[in-house]
Enzyme design. Structure first.
Site, short mmCIF file in Angstrom:
data_model
loop_
_atom_site.label_atom_id
_atom_site.label_comp_id
_atom_site.label_asym_id
_atom_site.label_seq_id
_atom_site.Cartn_x
_atom_site.Cartn_y
_atom_site.Cartn_z
N TYR A 59 0.90 -1.16 0.00
CA TYR A 59 0.00 0.00 0.00
C TYR A 59 0.94 1.21 0.00
CZ TYR A 59 -3.65 3.23 1.70
OH TYR A 59 -4.51 4.28 1.85
N TYR A 123 3.58 5.04 6.70
CA TYR A 123 4.08 4.20 5.61
C TYR A 123 5.47 3.66 5.96
CZ TYR A 123 6.20 3.14 1.04
OH TYR A 123 6.87 2.53 0.00
N LYS A 127 6.73 -0.34 6.73
CA LYS A 127 7.80 -1.02 5.98
C LYS A 127 8.96 -1.37 6.93
CE LYS A 127 7.68 -1.21 1.77
NZ LYS A 127 7.08 -2.18 0.82
#
Ligand SMILES: NC(=O)c1ccc[n+]([C@@H]2O[C@H](COP(=O)([O-])OP(=O)(O)OC[C@H]3O[C@@H](n4cnc5c(N)ncnc54)[C@H](OP(=O)(O)O)[C@@H]3O)[C@@H](O)[C@H]2O)c1
Length: 298
Positions: A59, A123, A127
């Protein structure tokens, strides 16, 4: 060699499919296997029995991740965990695509692979969490961190700049974030070489050179020949949900250890412009649908 690519419908995935020849590829988008669910992931990996899995699914909407951090975690962290567990069960090697946004951007010299992760947005956190968990689950994992992707076949920064610049005399672009633009075609070639070399550990992989988004836009407009003026501005004038690191340049040392040298990002723009035009032509052709186009590339 049998290779399974998760994220094959994305910007990088499309480049991997275009570049990869001579091996037996299984290409998957979210419709074929949603990585949030372990069962379809297990099934496709068990059926394909790949030597390598390339995990490019994510995403990637940085502001969307900030607004919906649970979705970011479920795809980018726990989805990656599902793929890593399936890889271990099938005895497949795993190459995971990660990001410069695992760093906080407080440095002013290139980040090496062994520097501490300290993400400043959701984000980057999703990760960074994935990186840590994958190293525990699959100790031979190869983590390829890249940045500022652009390429034909999807929305990306040069595409946006070309569209805006074609209808305006002047545009403003932020000049206080520095990173390395990376052309998906070059990144795909490097990933293929890393798989063929049996790469392990963390590798930083970007085109050579760095710039700010303003400098990137200036070069795009200059090489395109558009008469638009590009002016620098600052991020505080364009507040967005997610904070971005102000400096996220990745060092090329880990990549050169595999004998791979990336060309300067400026040298890739001419090819990008040409491929962008030809992919527009393909989409405009009445005899070609998007589905047909993907099927041909596979
Ligand atoms: N874009 C950048 O600037 C950038 C920078 C640094 C690192 N990266 C990393 O590089 C990789 C490739 O990025 P990209 O720009 O090519 O991404 P992208 O164009 O946004 O494509 C995302 C891909 O992930 C798939 N995907 C999304 N959610 C999924 C799910 N729940 N299950 C299975 N597949 C799912 C999508 O499949 P469908 O289209 O079929 O839904 C698509 O193939 C990602 O890991 C990203 O984090 C990107």
């Amino acid at each position: 060699m049998r290779v399974t690519i998760f994220g094959a419908t994305g910007l990088l995935g499309k480049a991997l499919l275009r570049q990869w020849s001579g091996d037996d590829l299984t290409a998957l988008g979210s419709a074929q296997a949603d990585i949030r669910n372990s069962e379809p992931v297990e099934n496709v990996v068990a059926n394909a029995k790949p030597e390598w899995i390339v995990l490019a699914a994510a995403y990637t909407d940085v502001d969307g991740c900030e607004i919906n951090p649970n979705l970011a975690l479920s795809v980018n962290t726990y989805g990656a965990v599902n793929v890593a567990k399936a890889a271990v069960r099938a005895r497949s090697k795993l190459l995971f695509i990660s990001t410069d946004y695992v760093f906080d951007g407080k440095k002013n010299s290139p980040y090496e692979t062994d520097e501490s992760r300290n993400p400043i947005n959701a984000y980057g956190k999703s990760k960074a969490e994935a990186e840590g968990k994958l190293c525990e689950i699959h100790p031979q994992v190869c983590i390829v961190r890249t940045s500022w992707l652009f390429g034909p076949g999807g929305k990306c920064f040069p595409d946006t700049i070309l569209k805006i610049a074609s209808s305006r005399k002047q545009i403003e672009v932020v000049n206080d974030q520095r990173g390395c633009p990376t052309y998906t075609v070059d990144l795909a070639s490097a990933i293929i070489r890393l798989c063929r070399s049996g790469a392990e550990g963390i590798v930083h992989c970007t085109n050579a050179g760095d710039c700010t988004w303003y400098e990137f836009a200036q070069e795009i407009v200059r090489q395109s020949g558009l008469p638009t003026t590009v002016r620098p501005t600052t991020s505080d004038k364009y507040v967005r949900p997610a904070e971005r690191p102000s400096y996220s340049v990745l060092s090329p040392l880990s990549l050169s250890a595999y004998g791979v040298k990336m060309r300067p990002w400026q040298e890739t723009l001419g090819q990008y412009f040409a491929l962008r035009m030809s992919s527009h032509d393909e989409l405009a052709s009445p005899s070609t649908t998007v589905g047909d186009e993907k099927a041909q590339k596979r």
